[in-house]
Design a protein around this motif. Structure first.
Motif, PDB file in Angstrom:
ATOM      1  N   ALA A   1      34.341  52.928  36.776  1.00  0.00           N
ATOM      2  CA  ALA A   1      35.496  53.439  36.243  1.00  0.00           C
ATOM      3  C   ALA A   1      35.707  53.387  34.655  1.00  0.00           C
ATOM      4  N   LYS A   2      35.449  52.498  34.049  1.00  0.00           N
ATOM      5  CA  LYS A   2      35.233  52.281  32.479  1.00  0.00           C
ATOM      6  C   LYS A   2      34.261  53.480  31.818  1.00  0.00           C
TER       7      LYS A   2
ATOM      8  N   ALA B   1      40.302  57.127  38.329  1.00  0.00           N
ATOM      9  CA  ALA B   1      39.572  57.089  36.994  1.00  0.00           C
ATOM     10  C   ALA B   1      38.768  58.384  36.585  1.00  0.00           C
TER      11      ALA B   1
END
Length: 453
Positions: free
Chosen positions: A200-201, A233
């Protein structure tokens, strides 16, 4: 293969029609030194002798009803009801060709339509195609769909470390020369949720898609909350979420479509097909309605004939390679209809309750095995929150363990060291509904012996 009893008179007539005198003249364009080479072959055998020879060779295979297997890694041994082979062996299905002419292909078209409906419901998606070659090609086609959705401007693809290693290889093969970048495969952790958070990051403006697998190659299930967070995300970055799934596990788990997935792909072999020698297999492929024109492969649609009766046809065919050529969504214009039919018959025979029961048996068998193995000195279960497959750290090399098991009529697990160097001396074991408690207890006893051998 059918035997065609051509007589000498038949052959003479055929040759006369094409203006030749002998069969040898058919090969006159082949250089003489290559035309009829001497082959070093054994003497011919009678049918009885041949069957005896083939049976002896087949008996050397470590397979069959008398063999206990705990090997999975993407290909799984499940019970296949007799009705599956009874249906797919019917000549109208076994010999069917591409159903381009709906007026003579209604049976095949309806069967594939039913398959599509079942896959769409199982995955929680709006639509499904008529199948791909296998799970790896289905995953690769999902990446191509995401690239098309990004209009070619997004060049980053995030691959979860738990995605099947061969799926990742095929994705790279499919997209070579397209200038893509890949990331995420170095995020391996014991907690699959931590991996999802790491993916997600990494989502950004250049990300085309995130590809995860649940249950993943190591058996672990990504919880619905984790999948939803990853979907949010990805969507916030303008990317798609692709989920590779196990169709049997979907009888028990929340479908990816309910967790925000845009495309769900995977290996359909667990539905009605044996493990075989790597095929023929079946890639299922389902997607949201927004992506139906970007999807690859055949799609069967429902319509009515001129008398107002329900009928089925190939629909949205202008997406396909045999019509649009280089502008098609994919160069695949074929599918695995017979294997898809087997999957549909298998699902129909089990029904929703039956499929859930199979999934429950798989889960309980695997967790019983994991508990027993964890009690052995030197062994430790690495996978957490798994479905029917789990990684085990071994006190001795997996190769020696598998050889010890083989000598006792047991097919062991997959040696993870080659695909995951950090998991050297780890064995991936699988338990489906066909494993009995006695089989599992026998495995545990053999593992105890192997650790001291």
């Amino acid at each position: 293969m059918s035997y065609i009893p051509n007589t000498d008179a038949d052959r003479a007539h055929l040759l006369a029609v094409i203006g030749l005198g002998t069969v040898e003249e058919l090969f006159r364009d082949v250089p003489g030194r290559f035309r009829f080479p001497r082959l070093d072959l054994p003497a011919p055998l009678s049918e009885l002798e041949l069957m005896r020879e083939l049976s002896a060779r087949a008996g050397r295979n470590a397979a069959g009803p008398g063999t206990v297997s705990f090997l999975g890694a993407g290909s799984y041994r499940h019970f296949v009801p007799a009705v599956v082979d009874a249906i797919v062996s019917r000549s109208e299905f076994a010999t069917a060709y591409t159903p381009y002419q709906p007026e003579i292909s209604q049976g095949t078209l309806e069967a594939i339509f039913e398959y599509q409906t079942m896959i769409a419901r199982l995955t929680g998606m709006d639509a499904a195609n008529a199948s791909h070659y296998d799970g790896a090609t289905a995953a690769a086609e999902a990446v191509l769909l995401a690239l098309t959705a990004g209009r070619g401007a997004r060049k980053a693809v995030l691959l979860a470390p738990g995605l099947h290693p061969q799926y990742r290889e095929v994705v790279r093969t499919y997209t070579q020369g397209m200038g893509l970048s890949f990331a995420g495969e170095d995020l391996l952790a014991e907690d699959i949720g931590a991996e999802a958070a790491g993916l997600a990051k990494l989502c950004g403006p250049s990300t085309a898609c995130v590809v995860v697998q649940s249950p993943d190659f190591l058996g672990r299930v990504l919880p619905p909350a984790g999948m939803r967070a990853l979907a949010e995300a990805a969507h916030a970055a303008g990317a798609l979420l692709v989920v590779a799934a196990n169709p049997v596990a979907l009888g028990l788990l929340e479908p990816p479509g309910a967790c925000g997935a845009d495309v769900v792909a995977g290996e359909g072999q667990p539905l009605g097909s044996p493990t075989g020698f790597g095929g023929p297999y079946l890639g299922f492929f389902a997607f949201k309605r927004d992506h139906i024109r970007r999807s690859s492969g055949r799609i069967i649609g429902e319509t009515t004939d001129r008398d107002g009766r329900r009928a089925w046809v190939l629909t949205l065919s202008t997406r396909e390679q045999h019509i649009r050529r280089e502008k098609a969504t994919s160069n695949i214009c074929s599918n695995e209809s017979l294997v898809a039919l087997a999957a549909a018959v298998h699902l129909a025979a089990l029904g929703p309750r039956g499929l859930r029961r199979v999934a429950e048996l798989c889960w309980h068998n695997a967790h019983y095995a994991a508990r027993r193995i964890a009690e052995l000195p030197g062994f430790a279960v690495w996978s957490r929150g798994f479905f029917h497959e789990f990684a085990v750290r071994c006190p001795v090399p997996p190769g020696s363990i598998n050889e010890h098991l083989r000598q006792r009529g047991i097919i062991g697990g997959y040696d993870l060291g080659a695909a995951y160097p950090s998991l050297k001396n780890h064995l991936l074991l699988c338990c489906t509904e066909v494993a009995t408690r006695g089989d599992i207890d026998g495995l545990v006893a053999a593992l105890r012996e192997a650790s001291h051998a």
